[in-house]
Write a protein that holds these residues in place. Structure first.
Motif, short mmCIF file in Angstrom:
data_model
loop_
_atom_site.label_atom_id
_atom_site.label_comp_id
_atom_site.label_asym_id
_atom_site.label_seq_id
_atom_site.Cartn_x
_atom_site.Cartn_y
_atom_site.Cartn_z
N PRO A 70 22.11 9.63 14.59
CA PRO A 70 22.16 9.29 13.16
C PRO A 70 22.43 7.83 12.85
O PRO A 70 21.80 7.26 11.96
N THR A 71 23.37 7.19 13.55
CA THR A 71 23.68 5.79 13.25
C THR A 71 22.46 4.91 13.47
O THR A 71 22.14 4.05 12.64
N PHE A 72 21.77 5.13 14.56
CA PHE A 72 20.61 4.30 14.90
C PHE A 72 19.40 4.64 14.03
O PHE A 72 18.57 3.78 13.74
N ILE A 73 19.30 5.89 13.58
CA ILE A 73 18.25 6.26 12.63
C ILE A 73 18.46 5.51 11.32
O ILE A 73 17.52 4.94 10.75
N LYS A 74 19.71 5.48 10.85
CA LYS A 74 20.02 4.74 9.62
C LYS A 74 19.76 3.25 9.79
O LYS A 74 19.28 2.58 8.87
N LEU A 75 20.07 2.72 10.98
CA LEU A 75 19.80 1.31 11.26
C LEU A 75 18.29 1.04 11.18
O LEU A 75 17.86 0.04 10.59
N GLY A 76 17.50 1.94 11.75
CA GLY A 76 16.05 1.78 11.69
C GLY A 76 15.53 1.83 10.27
O GLY A 76 14.62 1.07 9.90
N GLN A 77 16.11 2.70 9.45
CA GLN A 77 15.69 2.81 8.06
C GLN A 77 16.02 1.52 7.30
O GLN A 77 15.26 1.09 6.43
N LEU A 78 17.15 0.90 7.63
CA LEU A 78 17.49 -0.39 7.03
C LEU A 78 16.51 -1.46 7.49
O LEU A 78 16.00 -2.26 6.69
N LEU A 79 16.22 -1.49 8.80
CA LEU A 79 15.32 -2.49 9.34
C LEU A 79 13.90 -2.34 8.80
O LEU A 79 13.15 -3.32 8.74
N SER A 80 13.53 -1.12 8.40
CA SER A 80 12.18 -0.91 7.86
C SER A 80 11.97 -1.70 6.57
O SER A 80 10.84 -1.95 6.16
N LEU A 81 13.08 -2.08 5.93
CA LEU A 81 12.99 -2.90 4.71
C LEU A 81 12.79 -4.37 5.03
O LEU A 81 12.35 -5.15 4.18
N ILE A 85 11.87 -10.09 8.64
CA ILE A 85 12.28 -10.28 10.04
C ILE A 85 11.28 -9.63 11.00
O ILE A 85 10.85 -10.24 11.96
N LEU A 86 10.93 -8.38 10.70
CA LEU A 86 10.08 -7.61 11.62
C LEU A 86 8.61 -7.73 11.25
O LEU A 86 8.27 -7.83 10.06
N PRO A 87 7.72 -7.67 12.25
CA PRO A 87 6.29 -7.55 11.94
C PRO A 87 6.03 -6.27 11.15
O PRO A 87 6.72 -5.27 11.34
N GLU A 88 5.04 -6.31 10.29
CA GLU A 88 4.76 -5.19 9.40
C GLU A 88 4.50 -3.90 10.17
O GLU A 88 4.94 -2.82 9.75
N GLN A 89 3.79 -3.98 11.32
CA GLN A 89 3.46 -2.75 12.06
C GLN A 89 4.71 -2.08 12.62
O GLN A 89 4.78 -0.84 12.69
N ILE A 90 5.73 -2.88 13.00
CA ILE A 90 6.98 -2.29 13.50
C ILE A 90 7.77 -1.71 12.33
O ILE A 90 8.32 -0.60 12.42
N ALA A 91 7.84 -2.45 11.22
CA ALA A 91 8.54 -1.94 10.03
C ALA A 91 7.91 -0.64 9.55
O ALA A 91 8.61 0.30 9.16
N GLU A 92 6.57 -0.58 9.60
CA GLU A 92 5.86 0.63 9.18
C GLU A 92 6.22 1.81 10.07
O GLU A 92 6.44 2.94 9.60
N ALA A 93 6.33 1.57 11.38
CA ALA A 93 6.71 2.63 12.31
C ALA A 93 8.13 3.12 12.02
O ALA A 93 8.42 4.32 12.12
N SER A 383 4.77 -8.72 -0.09
CA SER A 383 4.44 -8.88 1.34
C SER A 383 4.11 -10.33 1.65
O SER A 383 4.52 -10.86 2.70
N ASP A 384 3.38 -11.01 0.75
CA ASP A 384 3.03 -12.42 0.97
C ASP A 384 4.26 -13.32 0.94
O ASP A 384 4.39 -14.24 1.74
N VAL A 385 5.18 -13.05 0.00
CA VAL A 385 6.42 -13.85 -0.07
C VAL A 385 7.24 -13.65 1.19
O VAL A 385 7.76 -14.60 1.78
N PHE A 386 7.37 -12.39 1.64
CA PHE A 386 8.13 -12.10 2.86
C PHE A 386 7.48 -12.76 4.08
O PHE A 386 8.18 -13.21 5.00
N ALA A 387 6.14 -12.81 4.10
CA ALA A 387 5.45 -13.45 5.22
C ALA A 387 5.79 -14.94 5.30
O ALA A 387 6.01 -15.48 6.39
N VAL A 388 5.89 -15.59 4.14
CA VAL A 388 6.24 -17.02 4.11
C VAL A 388 7.69 -17.22 4.56
O VAL A 388 7.98 -18.11 5.38
N THR A 389 8.61 -16.40 4.06
CA THR A 389 10.02 -16.56 4.44
C THR A 389 10.22 -16.27 5.93
O THR A 389 11.01 -16.94 6.59
N LYS A 390 9.48 -15.29 6.45
CA LYS A 390 9.60 -14.97 7.88
C LYS A 390 9.08 -16.13 8.73
O LYS A 390 9.69 -16.48 9.75
#
Length: 559
Positions: A70-81, A85-93, A383-390
């Motif tokens: 559960p803790t790591f599932i919740k961490l993944g759900q946070l990281l999906s936002l 930081i993360l590439p879109e394909q990983i965030a999507e997964a 998505s475009d704004v996040f791409a620039v900040t990343k």
């Protein structure tokens, strides 16, 4: 760190084994946790990271997090936002993470509730359905009826989940600090800050008094709007581990798509959905962080209902202003405004290339300037704004990423329900309202007064701060801090080199000792111990010592 290893050694070993299982053994080795693996696993596992299929990286991360609980599932759900930081394909997964849990049995549920309320469930509820209506890794929900007749949903926290989460958070802190010492990208994205953000989020989700407070605020905010339904919280039947609310049931999102009811208009539903969300974010300052179909209900006469406020975002006045400025800057083609806004609302790295950032923002401006609102999709803009900040390693605070993710989710819903509805078109009046409010004389006078107060306050403190600084300089108490991010890497390389030198010396020593024994036995004089198998004994002792040193070096993971 050693204390944590000892306290949670079994959990550490489990996490390290799962990391290796999904192809992240090279991280285990790099951060110095190699010794936590069993000896057979150390020998057979691949620690190079070269044999991994990069196409399945997101899937492997998702499966790994699900296996870790559960803790790591919740961490993944946070990281999906965090597409900043993360590439879109990983965030999507990550967005596909599932809570695969077995519901708590009815006896355990009743026991928890009896501990919380100090009395039997039958004394609190006239009816309580033992079969749960929803189950997740942190809680599950049951349908019930109060003695006073109200139909309610009761959310119960799983037993012992708090200790599981706290232990995992301690380990995550440890792992984050190790990763930051080893990898430049981890320092750039401040992984330890991300763990801190996550720990605050999951702890607040575990405490139902906070969710109750948030739900009550939104209930009060929308109580005069008959078209938006927020469940009422029953405080007398709620604790930190149990939350009792109105049981909300209406049409589900799938019904509006597959079997549209006659008493509902999808177009009106979409407009009210967008306006109610913008009211939450830009007026109330508290918004639903996860408006997916499971958290929404729809009713006759085009009413909408929100449930489950465990994940919410907060925007203060300055954050609302910055978000408005971002949209205005894109729509009005003002690159300087975009730059100032991103500087204000994000964490800029020390080595930022301002000229390059302004060039990228100019590219965004050209892309969206003068485009009609109907042709601009909020998801693509975000998505475009996040791409620039990343690209420029700019950190975005959680509430902005949560707002962005919620708007993207909302746009996906309304596009399926009514493709003619456009979020930016409906948001335009809010932007104008924020702009008018910003130019209001009373607001300007407040801002001037507050800035003047800050100037006076800081000016009054300046002499004492200057005196304190000079005193410390005079007494030699001034401390200079230096950050050497590559020092740990250098020490690891030195440790590895020392181990290899030790190994070479042991080989040389073994060769010399064996040669000496053989020469002595061959050309030396006979003695009383001639019949003793001295070569065999000596070789056995030397080999035994050699194996001890070799095993020690091997277990250190630095060879």
């Amino acid at each position: 760190m050693i204390g944590k290893h000892i306290r949670h050694i079994k959990r550490y070993q489990e996490i390290v084994s799962v990391l290796v299982k999904y192809g992240f053994g090279y991280i285990v080795k790099d951060v110095g946790l190699f010794h936590l693996l069993s000896l057979p696993r150390q020998i057979v596992s691949d620690f190079s990271g070269n044999g991994n299929d990069q196409k399945s990286l997101g899937q492997r991360i998702r499966l790994m997090l699900e296996e870790l609980g559960p803790t790591f599932i919740k961490l993944g759900q946070l990281l999906s936002l965090r597409t900043d930081i993360l590439p879109e394909q990983i965030a999507e997964a990550m967005r596909g993470l599932q809570d695969r849990v077995t519901p708590i049995n009815a006896q355990s549920v009743k026991q928890i509730m009896q501990q919380e309320f100090g009395t039997a469930v039958t004394d609190v509820f006239a009816q309580f359905d033992e079969q749960c209506i929803a189950a997740a890794s942190i809680a599950q929900a049951h349908h019930a009826k109060l003695i006073t007749g109200e139909e309610v949903a009761v959310k119960i926290r799983r037993p012992d989940i708090e200790s599981v989460v706290e232990n995992d958070i301690e380990i995550l802190w440890d792992l984050a600090s190790l990763v930051e010492k080893r990898y430049e990208w981890a320092r750039t994205y401040q992984i330890t800050d991300l763990v801190e953000e996550f720990s605050l989020a999951i702890r607040s989700e575990l405490d139902y008094t906070m969710e109750a407070r948030t739900t009550e605020k939104l209930y009060d905010f929308f109580k005069s709007d008959v078209n938006v339904i927020i469940p009422k919280v029953y405080r007398d039947y709620s604790t930190a581990k149990v939350l009792t609310l109105d049981y909300v049931h209406g049409y589900k999102y799938e019904e509006l798509i597959n079997r549209p009811p006659k008493d509902v208009s999808n177009k009106i539903i979409c407009e009210r959905l967008v306006r109610s969300f913008l009211d939450q974010a830009l007026i109330c300052g508290i918004f639903h962080g996860d408006p997916h179909p499971g958290n929404l209900f729809f009713f006759p006469d085009n009413k909408i209902g929100y449930i489950d406020f465990g994940q919410v975002g907060h925007l203060n006045e300055s954050m609302k202003r910055d978000f408005g400025n971002l949209i205005i800057g894109l729509m009005k083609g003002n690159t300087e405004l975009l730059f100032r806004t991103i500087s204000t609302m994000t964490v800029m790295p020390d080595d930022l290339n301002e000229r390059q950032l302004k060039g990228d923002l100019e590219g965004l401006r050209e892309k969206y300037y003068r485009l009609p609102f109907k042709e601009v999709h909020i998801g693509k803009v975000i998505s475009d704004v996040f791409a620039v900040t990343k690209k420029h390693h700019i950190g975005i605070p959680k509430n902005y990423t949560l707002l962005g993710k919620a708007l993207i989710t909302l746009e996906g819903l309304i596009t399926s329900l009514d493709s003619d509805t456009n979020i930016l078109e409906l948001a335009e009046p809010y932007g104008q309202r924020l702009l008018i409010r910003r130019l209001d004389p009373s607001e300007l006078s407040k801002k001037i007064l507050m800035n003047g107060y800050d100037v006076v306050e800081n000016s009054m403190r300046l002499p004492s701060l200057l005196r304190k600084t000079l005193t410390h300089l005079y007494k030699g108490k001034t401390r200079v801090e230096m950050k050497l991010p590559q020092l740990e890497v250098l020490l690891a390389k030195l440790d590895r080199a020392a181990n290899r030198i030790s190994f070479s010396i042991m080989l040389l020593s073994l060769s010399i000792i064996l040669a000496s024994i053989i020469l002595g036995e061959t050309f030396g004089s006979r003695s009383l111990i001639t019949n003793v198998p001295i070569i065999g004994i000596a070789v056995t002792i030397v080999l035994f010592m050699f194996m001890i040193v070799l095993l020690s070096i091997f277990r250190s993971g630095r060879f």
